[in-house]
Design a protein around this motif. Structure first.
Motif, PDB file in Angstrom:
ATOM      1  N   LYS A 197      32.453  53.672  41.465  1.00 26.35           N
ATOM      2  CA  LYS A 197      32.961  54.345  42.659  1.00 26.35           C
ATOM      3  C   LYS A 197      32.699  53.537  43.926  1.00 26.35           C
ATOM      4  O   LYS A 197      33.458  53.613  44.893  1.00 26.35           O
ATOM      5  CB  LYS A 197      32.323  55.730  42.776  1.00 26.35           C
ATOM      6  CG  LYS A 197      32.967  56.626  43.813  1.00 26.35           C
ATOM      7  CD  LYS A 197      32.370  58.026  43.759  1.00 26.35           C
ATOM      8  CE  LYS A 197      33.069  58.951  44.729  1.00 26.35           C
ATOM      9  NZ  LYS A 197      32.509  60.334  44.671  1.00 26.35           N
ATOM     10  N   SER A 198      31.641  52.758  43.919  1.00 22.85           N
ATOM     11  CA  SER A 198      31.278  51.980  45.110  1.00 22.85           C
ATOM     12  C   SER A 198      32.321  50.922  45.465  1.00 22.85           C
ATOM     13  O   SER A 198      32.335  50.420  46.586  1.00 22.85           O
ATOM     14  CB  SER A 198      29.922  51.306  44.898  1.00 22.85           C
ATOM     15  OG  SER A 198      29.996  50.312  43.891  1.00 22.85           O
ATOM     16  N   TYR A 199      33.189  50.581  44.508  1.00 20.82           N
ATOM     17  CA  TYR A 199      34.216  49.560  44.776  1.00 20.82           C
ATOM     18  C   TYR A 199      35.519  50.165  45.282  1.00 20.82           C
ATOM     19  O   TYR A 199      36.470  49.425  45.563  1.00 20.82           O
ATOM     20  CB  TYR A 199      34.499  48.767  43.502  1.00 20.82           C
ATOM     21  CG  TYR A 199      33.330  47.938  43.031  1.00 20.82           C
ATOM     22  CD1 TYR A 199      33.017  46.734  43.650  1.00 20.82           C
ATOM     23  CD2 TYR A 199      32.537  48.366  41.984  1.00 20.82           C
ATOM     24  CE1 TYR A 199      31.936  45.966  43.227  1.00 20.82           C
ATOM     25  CE2 TYR A 199      31.451  47.616  41.551  1.00 20.82           C
ATOM     26  CZ  TYR A 199      31.152  46.415  42.180  1.00 20.82           C
ATOM     27  OH  TYR A 199      30.078  45.672  41.770  1.00 20.82           O
ATOM     28  N   LEU A 200      35.572  51.480  45.432  1.00 19.33           N
ATOM     29  CA  LEU A 200      36.832  52.127  45.777  1.00 19.33           C
ATOM     30  C   LEU A 200      36.998  52.380  47.274  1.00 19.33           C
ATOM     31  O   LEU A 200      38.005  52.946  47.689  1.00 19.33           O
ATOM     32  CB  LEU A 200      36.948  53.462  45.032  1.00 19.33           C
ATOM     33  CG  LEU A 200      36.947  53.369  43.500  1.00 19.33           C
ATOM     34  CD1 LEU A 200      37.024  54.768  42.896  1.00 19.33           C
ATOM     35  CD2 LEU A 200      38.088  52.510  42.992  1.00 19.33           C
ATOM     36  N   ASN A 201      36.030  51.982  48.065  1.00 18.91           N
ATOM     37  CA  ASN A 201      36.084  52.261  49.503  1.00 18.91           C
ATOM     38  C   ASN A 201      37.113  51.418  50.245  1.00 18.91           C
ATOM     39  O   ASN A 201      37.622  51.819  51.283  1.00 18.91           O
ATOM     40  CB  ASN A 201      34.708  52.061  50.134  1.00 18.91           C
ATOM     41  CG  ASN A 201      33.686  53.039  49.583  1.00 18.91           C
ATOM     42  OD1 ASN A 201      34.034  54.173  49.249  1.00 18.91           O
ATOM     43  ND2 ASN A 201      32.441  52.604  49.469  1.00 18.91           N
ATOM     44  N   ARG A 202      37.410  50.247  49.731  1.00 15.84           N
ATOM     45  CA  ARG A 202      38.350  49.354  50.426  1.00 15.84           C
ATOM     46  C   ARG A 202      39.787  49.820  50.206  1.00 15.84           C
ATOM     47  O   ARG A 202      40.177  50.202  49.110  1.00 15.84           O
ATOM     48  CB  ARG A 202      38.166  47.929  49.912  1.00 15.84           C
ATOM     49  CG  ARG A 202      36.753  47.399  50.180  1.00 15.84           C
ATOM     50  CD  ARG A 202      36.470  46.139  49.393  1.00 15.84           C
ATOM     51  NE  ARG A 202      37.297  45.027  49.838  1.00 15.84           N
ATOM     52  CZ  ARG A 202      37.245  43.806  49.305  1.00 15.84           C
ATOM     53  NH1 ARG A 202      36.410  43.562  48.295  1.00 15.84           N
ATOM     54  NH2 ARG A 202      38.023  42.841  49.748  1.00 15.84           N
ATOM     55  N   LYS A 203      40.589  49.771  51.274  1.00 10.68           N
ATOM     56  CA  LYS A 203      41.957  50.281  51.211  1.00 10.68           C
ATOM     57  C   LYS A 203      42.797  49.558  50.166  1.00 10.68           C
ATOM     58  O   LYS A 203      43.651  50.166  49.512  1.00 10.68           O
ATOM     59  CB  LYS A 203      42.617  50.151  52.589  1.00 10.68           C
ATOM     60  CG  LYS A 203      42.102  51.131  53.624  1.00 10.68           C
ATOM     61  CD  LYS A 203      42.877  51.015  54.923  1.00 10.68           C
ATOM     62  CE  LYS A 203      42.376  52.035  55.951  1.00 10.68           C
ATOM     63  NZ  LYS A 203      43.130  51.922  57.231  1.00 10.68           N
ATOM     64  N   HIS A 210      41.741  54.386  42.073  1.00 13.50           N
ATOM     65  CA  HIS A 210      41.228  55.749  41.858  1.00 13.50           C
ATOM     66  C   HIS A 210      41.804  56.348  40.584  1.00 13.50           C
ATOM     67  O   HIS A 210      41.140  57.160  39.927  1.00 13.50           O
ATOM     68  CB  HIS A 210      41.570  56.644  43.055  1.00 13.50           C
ATOM     69  CG  HIS A 210      40.611  56.499  44.202  1.00 13.50           C
ATOM     70  ND1 HIS A 210      39.417  57.182  44.247  1.00 13.50           N
ATOM     71  CD2 HIS A 210      40.676  55.755  45.331  1.00 13.50           C
ATOM     72  CE1 HIS A 210      38.777  56.873  45.366  1.00 13.50           C
ATOM     73  NE2 HIS A 210      39.515  56.005  46.038  1.00 13.50           N
ATOM     74  N   HIS A 252      42.789  51.169  46.778  1.00 13.33           N
ATOM     75  CA  HIS A 252      43.065  52.611  46.779  1.00 13.33           C
ATOM     76  C   HIS A 252      43.628  53.097  45.446  1.00 13.33           C
ATOM     77  O   HIS A 252      43.230  54.142  44.927  1.00 13.33           O
ATOM     78  CB  HIS A 252      44.054  52.947  47.906  1.00 13.33           C
ATOM     79  CG  HIS A 252      44.572  54.353  47.870  1.00 13.33           C
ATOM     80  ND1 HIS A 252      43.800  55.432  48.227  1.00 13.33           N
ATOM     81  CD2 HIS A 252      45.789  54.848  47.499  1.00 13.33           C
ATOM     82  CE1 HIS A 252      44.507  56.537  48.088  1.00 13.33           C
ATOM     83  NE2 HIS A 252      45.715  56.219  47.651  1.00 13.33           N
TER      84      HIS A 252
END
Length: 490
Positions: free
Chosen positions: A168-174, A180, A177
């Motif tokens: 989940k920590s790698y999903l913050n960057r647009k 997910h 997206h």
């Protein structure tokens, strides 16, 4: 220490389950699903083009491609000469796109989504310096920067090891997206497969209607239900709620088929195959039962003294050796007390006396065939069943009265499936007759029904052959069929 061949066997079993899980993702929610056909085609063809170099993927690519072709509505992936047109497809994948979301301009492409998908098709851990990785991300291909590629590699490896916090920590960057989808699908499947599993053994004589009952549990007609014996095979049905069609496997085969149509024909073909001993089908169960946990139904051959004794031997062996939590014992409401049934009851009684933790539920099927004009009644059926079971050593039996056939007809109509002329006439009769409170089979059981149908609010009627039927009334008939009573014991 395990021998080399044992390591190979375990790896194959693990990869088999892994690729079945990949086939269980809800691809109807995949971002590419909503794109134009050219992009969908480029995406899937390139996935196969790159992944086919992997040994494990080679073993399972046929069912995966069958799923992708059907889900994404594309055809003949194997015939595509990818090497001649791969650059065109690659450009389509990495093309920059724009769209407005919530009054904001969203700039994106699908190369990161594609790269993650490709890595998921490679079984096991994969390192950044793996040739497969370097080949896909170089300047002639997706043109993914090493830092971005490294993040996606770590993301996929975290999913494969079940470290969802790290993933989940790698999903913050647009730019990530769209990843997910894989995070949500992989996590949901992993949690489901690690959850509680309940196993149910279905036994009964040839005339008890086991196939019709199983079809009713599944919500689709996939098992032939004509009144004739099958071969001496065990059929296991495994509930996988995200599978749109069916995963088919037999006799510990190293691979599996993904069946999108004519599942009944495939099952019939395997049923006639003399060397096949066991068949496993994985797919959804009926939405009316709403199972959130893992459920497995083990269907045994119908026993009949006048037929091949292998049917009985296979059933008795299943009672002895299969792993199950509960026995569903089906009885024919119009043929209580036959020699075949007494013989099977005797064996079940002998077995469960030594296994007190194995509850048995007696399901009196075909209760719709009770003839009231011949002075028969549902209450008398219940009482005669109690007496019969008591005579055979079952003092306080759990009994359900059921019409699996009515349940199947109702589900067909609700699913928009066509009915034969005979089925249409019978449904019209049941639609009127079994809507009456006097025909509520749940009232004639040893325990009251604890479940009620969840009737959709967005639809008031359904049509079959242009004839309208009230949704609420269909659910009433479905409830009265006794099908919801099954959930009391699940």
């Amino acid at each position: 220490m395990l021998a080399v061949e044992d390591n190979v066997r375990i790896r194959r079993e693990s990869s088999l389950e892994y690729y079945k899980m990949i086939c269980s993702f809800p691809y109807q929610n995949h971002p590419i699903f909503y794109e134009n056909k050219a992009l969908r085609r480029a995406y899937i063809i390139l996935l196969h083009h790159y992944a086919k170099e992997d040994v494990d993927y080679q073993r399972y690519c046929k069912p995966i491609i069958t799923l992708y072709e059907h889900c994404f509505n594309i055809e003949e992936i194997y015939k595509e000469q990818t090497s001649q047109s791969s650059l065109k497809f690659i450009k389509e994948i990495r093309k920059t796109r724009w769209k407005f979301e919530k009054a904001k301009l969203h700039v994106y492409n699908y190369k990161y989504l594609f790269f993650a998908h490709y890595l998921l098709l490679i079984y096991g851990y994969i390192s950044m310096d793996h040739p497969y990785v370097l080949d896909v991300i170089d300047k002639q291909h997706l043109k993914i920067h090493n830092k971005d590629a490294e993040c996606i590699v770590h993301f996929v490896n975290a999913l494969k090891t079940g470290d969802f916090e790290a993933a989940k920590s790698y999903l913050n960057r647009k730019k990530f997206h769209h990843l997910h989808f894989y995070y949500d699908a992989y996590k949901k499947q992993t949690q489901f497969l690690k959850g509680v599993e309940k196993r149910y053994l279905i036994v009964g004589t040839m005339s008890s209607g086991k196939s019709t009952f199983l079809n009713s549990l599944i919500g689709k007609e996939i098992f032939p239900s004509q009144n004739e014996a099958c071969t001496s095979k065990l059929f296991t049905y495994v509930h996988r709620p995200s599978v749109e069609h069916f995963i088919l496997q037999w006799d510990q085969h190293e691979s599996f088929d993904y069946v999108t149509d004519d599942i009944m024909g495939k099952i019939d073909e395997l049923n006639k195959h003399s060397t096949v001993k066991r068949v496993q089908i994985e797919g959804k169960t009926s939405p009316i039962l709403s199972f959130e946990h893992r459920v497995v139904f083990i269907d045994t051959p119908g026993t009949n003294n006048s037929m091949n004794r292998r049917h009985e031997e296979a059933t008795l062996e299943a009672i002895r050796n299969e792993q199950y939590d509960t026995i569903f014992y089906l009885m024919n409401a119009t043929q209580l007390g036959t020699d075949d049934d007494r013989r099977l009851l005797s064996y079940v009684k002998e077995h469960i006396e030594n296994h007190n933790d194995k509850p048995i539920i007696f399901i009196v099927n075909k209760a719709d065939e009770i003839d009231e004009e011949a002075n028969e009644s549902l209450q008398e059926l219940l009482e005669s069943t109690k007496t019969y079971l008591k005579q055979n050593g079952f003092e306080n039996p759990s009994i359900i009265l059921l019409s699996a056939y009515i349940s199947n007809l109702c589900q067909k109509v609700l699913n928009g499936e066509s009915l034969t002329r005979r089925e249409q006439n019978q449904f019209d009769f049941f639609y009127d007759y079994f809507a009456e409170e006097t025909q509520d089979l749940t009232k004639y059981a040893t325990e009251p029904c604890a479940f009620r149908p969840e009737i959709p609010n967005d639809q008031r009627e359904v049509k079959t052959k242009n004839k309208p039927y009230d949704i609420k009334r269909i659910y009433t008939v479905l409830q009265h069929s006794g099908m919801y009573q099954i959930k009391n014991y699940m």
